[in-house]
Design an enzyme around this catalytic site. Structure first.
Site, mmCIF file in Angstrom:
data_model
loop_
_atom_site.group_PDB
_atom_site.id
_atom_site.type_symbol
_atom_site.label_atom_id
_atom_site.label_comp_id
_atom_site.label_asym_id
_atom_site.label_seq_id
_atom_site.Cartn_x
_atom_site.Cartn_y
_atom_site.Cartn_z
ATOM 1 N N LYS A 183 5.863 19.719 -2.457
ATOM 2 C CA LYS A 183 4.849 19.968 -1.420
ATOM 3 C C LYS A 183 5.455 20.791 -0.293
ATOM 4 O O LYS A 183 6.664 20.804 -0.080
ATOM 5 C CB LYS A 183 4.286 18.637 -0.929
ATOM 6 C CG LYS A 183 3.553 17.899 -2.056
ATOM 7 C CD LYS A 183 2.171 17.460 -1.707
ATOM 8 C CE LYS A 183 1.411 17.094 -2.980
ATOM 9 N NZ LYS A 183 1.016 15.711 -3.016
ATOM 10 N N ARG A 190 4.983 10.728 -8.479
ATOM 11 C CA ARG A 190 4.327 11.770 -9.287
ATOM 12 C C ARG A 190 5.100 13.056 -9.058
ATOM 13 O O ARG A 190 5.102 13.595 -7.948
ATOM 14 C CB ARG A 190 2.871 11.893 -8.829
ATOM 15 C CG ARG A 190 2.050 12.929 -9.568
ATOM 16 C CD ARG A 190 0.630 12.980 -9.004
ATOM 17 N NE ARG A 190 -0.145 14.006 -9.668
ATOM 18 C CZ ARG A 190 -0.077 15.312 -9.388
ATOM 19 N NH1 ARG A 190 0.734 15.752 -8.453
ATOM 20 N NH2 ARG A 190 -0.810 16.178 -10.056
#
Ligand code: PMM
Length: 270
Positions: free
Chosen positions: A216, A246
């Protein structure tokens, strides 16, 4: 899926079956390449594979429902046939139901069951565990824009509890629910770091947690290797005992989980 107390953090490998991952740049998705990648994730140590057919990146446009079906369901079917545990990453009730019928073991909805009015009922009917993520779109209009939250921990806690409430009212047993603070979803970098710093306050809600930090933007802002940064987050949250991470790079996070486990257990192998 969540009940084994003391079990190490699970590594969920990401399989985004989208134009930018397994196609020639057009709409056609290369099924074989997607399956090949899933096997590579499994071989690298993934405990389960999260299959998604539409991108939730800032600015991404929604894909038509039939295209999402065509991308996701054959992949879930094939992986289930091969004995690989899968979850389905979708905001659509029809995709969630079809994926569970094709063998998916978990429904992962980044909208926490809010985007599709039929989703909570589909989750209740499917009788599989569900992951409800924080992505508060209602107050600020633009869901993808990073909105700085003054009181991010309180906001996330309150919204997650409202999602649990709605899910419970729809007939989903609390033992089937896992929560996700939604790192990177309409939050600033500072908000994401705060959530990680105060993760215990989200854990205090009493539900298993799924953490999605992988690659991210708030991590890439550090410069350097985004997968190394992801593995560092995995080590820390695994040490705190989250249910799952994840991730794109499974090998790095699988190793980070092992390190965290050894530290948690005082060096004894398990
Ligand atoms: N992030 C993305 C997609 N799905 N699901 C959950 N539960 N948590 C997340 O943080 C999450 C998600 C977006 O990341 P990607 O585009 O790299 O897959």
């Amino acid at each position: 899926m969540f009940e084994q107390a003391g079990r190490r953090t699970q590594v969920m490998g990401i399989l985004n079956v989208t134009e930018d991952s397994f196609s020639d740049g057009g709409r056609y998705i290369d099924f074989d390449k997607a399956i090949e990648h899933a096997f590579a994730l499994r071989d690298a140590g993934a405990d389960l594979i999260d299959v998604g057919g539409e991108s939730t990146r800032p600015g991404a446009v929604r894909v038509p429902e039939e295209i999402e079906h065509a991308r996701v369901i054959p992949v879930v079917e094939e992986l289930s046939r091969a004995g690989i545990v899968t979850s389905v990453d979708t905001m659509r009730a029809s995709v969630a139901s079809a994926a569970v019928a094709a063998g998916a073991s978990l429904i992962n909805d980044v909208s926490g069951g809010q985007a599709d009015p039929d989703m909570l009922q589909a989750m209740a009917d499917a009788q599989v565990p569900v992951c409800l993520m924080h992505w508060q779109t209602d107050r600020f209009g633009d869901a993808s824009g990073a909105h700085h939250r003054e009181h991010v921990i309180a906001d996330v806690r309150t919204h997650l509890l409202s999602l649990v409430d709605a899910a419970t009212r729809a007939g989903i047993d609390q033992s089937r629910i896992c929560l996700d603070p939604g790192l990177g979803f309409a939050k600033t970098a500072d908000n994401n770091w705060s959530l990680l710093r105060h993760l215990d306050e989200i854990q205090d809600l009493g539900f298993p947690l799924l953490i999605g930090a992988s690659r991210k933007r708030f991590l890439t802002e550090l410069g350097g290797d985004r997968d190394a940064a992801t593995a560092a987050v995995t080590a820390i949250v695994a040490h705190q005992g989250v249910w799952a991470v994840r991730v794109h790079d499974v090998a790095g996070s699988a190793m980070a989980v092992q390190v965290a486990e050894r530290i948690r257990s005082g060096g004894r192998s398990n």
